[in-house]
Enzyme design. Structure first.
Site, mmCIF file in Angstrom:
data_model
loop_
_atom_site.group_PDB
_atom_site.id
_atom_site.type_symbol
_atom_site.label_atom_id
_atom_site.label_comp_id
_atom_site.label_asym_id
_atom_site.label_seq_id
_atom_site.Cartn_x
_atom_site.Cartn_y
_atom_site.Cartn_z
ATOM 1 N N LYS A 89 0.796 -1.225 -0.061
ATOM 2 C CA LYS A 89 -0.077 0.094 -0.147
ATOM 3 C C LYS A 89 0.896 1.317 -0.191
ATOM 4 O O LYS A 89 0.448 2.377 -0.426
ATOM 5 C CB LYS A 89 -1.075 -0.153 1.267
ATOM 6 C CG LYS A 89 -2.066 -1.310 1.197
ATOM 7 C CD LYS A 89 -3.378 -0.717 1.441
ATOM 8 C CE LYS A 89 -4.361 -1.674 1.306
ATOM 9 N NZ LYS A 89 -4.171 -3.139 1.827
ATOM 10 N N GLU A 111 -9.582 6.206 3.689
ATOM 11 C CA GLU A 111 -10.473 5.217 4.220
ATOM 12 C C GLU A 111 -9.273 3.992 4.583
ATOM 13 O O GLU A 111 -8.422 3.549 3.721
ATOM 14 C CB GLU A 111 -11.403 4.701 3.591
ATOM 15 C CG GLU A 111 -11.333 3.467 2.369
ATOM 16 C CD GLU A 111 -10.155 4.014 1.338
ATOM 17 O OE1 GLU A 111 -10.060 5.184 0.934
ATOM 18 O OE2 GLU A 111 -9.733 3.069 0.754
ATOM 19 N N SER A 377 1.484 -10.013 -0.532
ATOM 20 C CA SER A 377 1.149 -8.588 -0.587
ATOM 21 C C SER A 377 1.573 -7.801 0.722
ATOM 22 O O SER A 377 1.688 -6.659 0.817
ATOM 23 C CB SER A 377 -0.211 -8.297 -0.957
ATOM 24 O OG SER A 377 -1.049 -9.145 -0.127
HETATM 25 C C1 LIG Z 1 -5.147 -3.940 1.630
HETATM 26 C C2 LIG Z 1 -4.499 -5.161 1.402
HETATM 27 C C3 LIG Z 1 -5.003 -6.024 0.730
HETATM 28 C C4 LIG Z 1 -6.008 -5.893 -0.428
HETATM 29 O O1 LIG Z 1 -6.290 -4.773 -0.834
HETATM 30 P P1 LIG Z 1 -6.032 -4.822 -2.820
HETATM 31 O O2 LIG Z 1 -6.292 -3.526 -3.041
HETATM 32 O O3 LIG Z 1 -6.983 -5.801 -3.261
HETATM 33 O O4 LIG Z 1 -4.404 -5.149 -2.788
HETATM 34 C C5 LIG Z 1 -4.061 -7.422 0.262
HETATM 35 N N1 LIG Z 1 -3.039 -7.863 1.158
HETATM 36 C C6 LIG Z 1 -2.627 -6.786 1.976
HETATM 37 C C7 LIG Z 1 -1.542 -7.217 2.880
HETATM 38 C C8 LIG Z 1 -3.231 -5.648 2.153
HETATM 39 O O5 LIG Z 1 -3.047 -4.714 3.222
#
Ligand SMILES: *Cc1c(COP(=O)(O)O)cnc(C)c1O
Length: 393
Positions: A89, A111, A377
């Site tokens: 993010k 948000e 992610s």
């Molecule tokens: C917020 C988040 C997601 C989901 O958000 P996307 O916009 O679909 O990427 C996935 N993995 C992590 C670690 C997150 O913090």
């Protein structure tokens, strides 16, 4: 680009900007200015510098050997979990704060669901000395207490959203209301590839660094730029869009997007948007969302706060409809087991969101030469309480 956005802000049937009249000036200002700003040499230089020195990019592409043996193919993990603040993010948050600065904005709102986007936003506001207000569902505030503390320590104001399911979609509604009330001095940093055009496109471009790096790194590892499979979890879809972006036109690369099935797709407690959803308008764009017969948004459910969202970004809706990417789903339990497996096979505790993508490996068949890239992610620190409860440590 065949799969990209057109001049009206649409991906096939999806996208656009379905916004109240009062938001029109804010969104129109962005639409007119964002391309000039982000293509400017000075912007690019600062963005790239911060990604390198502040975020720690490029994030490694790690060949997970023991994990690969288990699944009988070559698995590479794109380590967004190693980024500053623990997920992908921050890439988008930095892009948008630099944009807001150049638009002359003095106040940032955001948000957040899991709290990861809120932390990323509070972080870049601290970095730039800009006021920061983060809206967060009351339930998410309870289940993500460490991230709430982090945001406060970083100097942000955290405002609870108390309507509806008290989760991400309600926080998004509150943030939209704030922006309507403060159109001139405030920029709204949306945390995923959702919202009115140009947000989905802008966020995808900021996150596309993920696949840009991956191509080079995969070439160095394997002698080939293109893998057989690219996989990522999908809440709103930003890590997936970043992971897919530079592979979209490489038709031979199979793209797999993993949604949260919660307690099961048909359990009534799920966030499997493409399995359950229909076309409609959510948070400013035409997309696929979970809704009742009469068009009310269905409350989503997932054990992972980051995937607990009733829609997906419009570009995902398009990729789903035209079958460029395959959309599947994984339950809470399957994701927790996958998180445990990665921890004990590779010594990496993943975010439960990311564990959804990992869990889908169990359902696939591979050739031994297949190269598979999975977007890791985020890291699992924020989810330790949930893991502890489930495994009884
Ligand atoms: C917020 C988040 C997601 C989901 O958000 P996307 O916009 O679909 O990427 C996935 N993995 C992590 C670690 C997150 O913090």
């Amino acid at each position: 680009m065949k799969y990209g956005v057109n001049e009206q802000g649409y991906y096939g049937d999806f996208g656009g900007a379905y916004i109240p009249e009062m938001l029109y000036p804010n969104v129109e200002e962005l639409r007119q200015q964002y391309l000039n700003i982000i293509n400017d040499a000075d912007f690019k230089a600062e963005f790239n510098q911060l990604l390198k020195d502040y975020v720690g990019r490029p994030s490694p592409l790690y060949h997970a050997k023991r994990y690969s043996e288990k699944y009988g193919c070559n698995i590479f993990l794109k380590r967004e979990d190693l980024n500053h603040t623990g997920s992908h993010k921050i890439n988008n948050a930095i892009g948008q704060i630099l944009l807001a600065e150049r638009l002359g904005k003095k106040r940032i709102i955001a948000e957040t669901g899991a709290g990861q986007h809120g932390v990323a936003t509070a972080t870049v506001c601290a970095l730039k000395g800009i006021e920061c207000v983060v809206y967060m569902g009351e339930i998410d505030i309870q289940r993500q207490a460490p991230n709430v503390a982090r945001m406060k320590m970083l100097g942000a104001t955290v405002v609870p959203a108390t309507s509806g399911s008290k989760t991400l979609k309600d926080a998004t509604n509150e943030a939209m209301r704030d922006w309507i009330a403060n159109p001139v001095d405030t920029h709204y940093i949306i945390g995923s590839v959702v919202g009115p055009y140009p947000y989905p496109e802008m966020v995808a471009q900021f996150q596309s660094i993920i696949s840009q790096e991956t191509k080079k790194q995969l070439l160095a590892h394997t002698g080939k730029e293109l893998p057989e499979y690219v996989m990522a979890c999908v809440g709103g879809g930003s890590n997936a869009m970043g992971m897919f972006y530079h592979f979209l036109d490489d038709e031979g690369v199979k793209l797999i997007a993993v949604e949260a099935a919660g307690k099961g797709v048909d359990s009534g407690h799920s966030a499997a948007t493409t399995a359950l959803g229909k076309e409609g308008v959510l948070h400013g764009s035409r997309t696929i969302l979970m809704q009742t017969e009469d068009g009310q948004v269905v409350e989503p459910y997932s054990i992972s706060a980051g995937l607990d969202y009733p829609g997906i970004g419009p570009q995902h809706a398009h990729l789903h409809k035209i079958n460029r990417a395959k959309y599947v789903s994984i339950t809470d339990e399957e994701s927790l087991q996958a998180g445990l497996l990665l921890s004990q096979t590779e010594g990496i505790i993943p975010a439960i969101e990311s564990a959804h993508a990992l869990a889908y490996l169990e359902k696939m068949q591979f050739q031994k030469d297949d190269n598979v890239v999975i977007c890791l992610s985020g890291r699992g620190d924020k989810d330790l309480d949930t893991y502890i409860k489930y495994f009884g440590y």
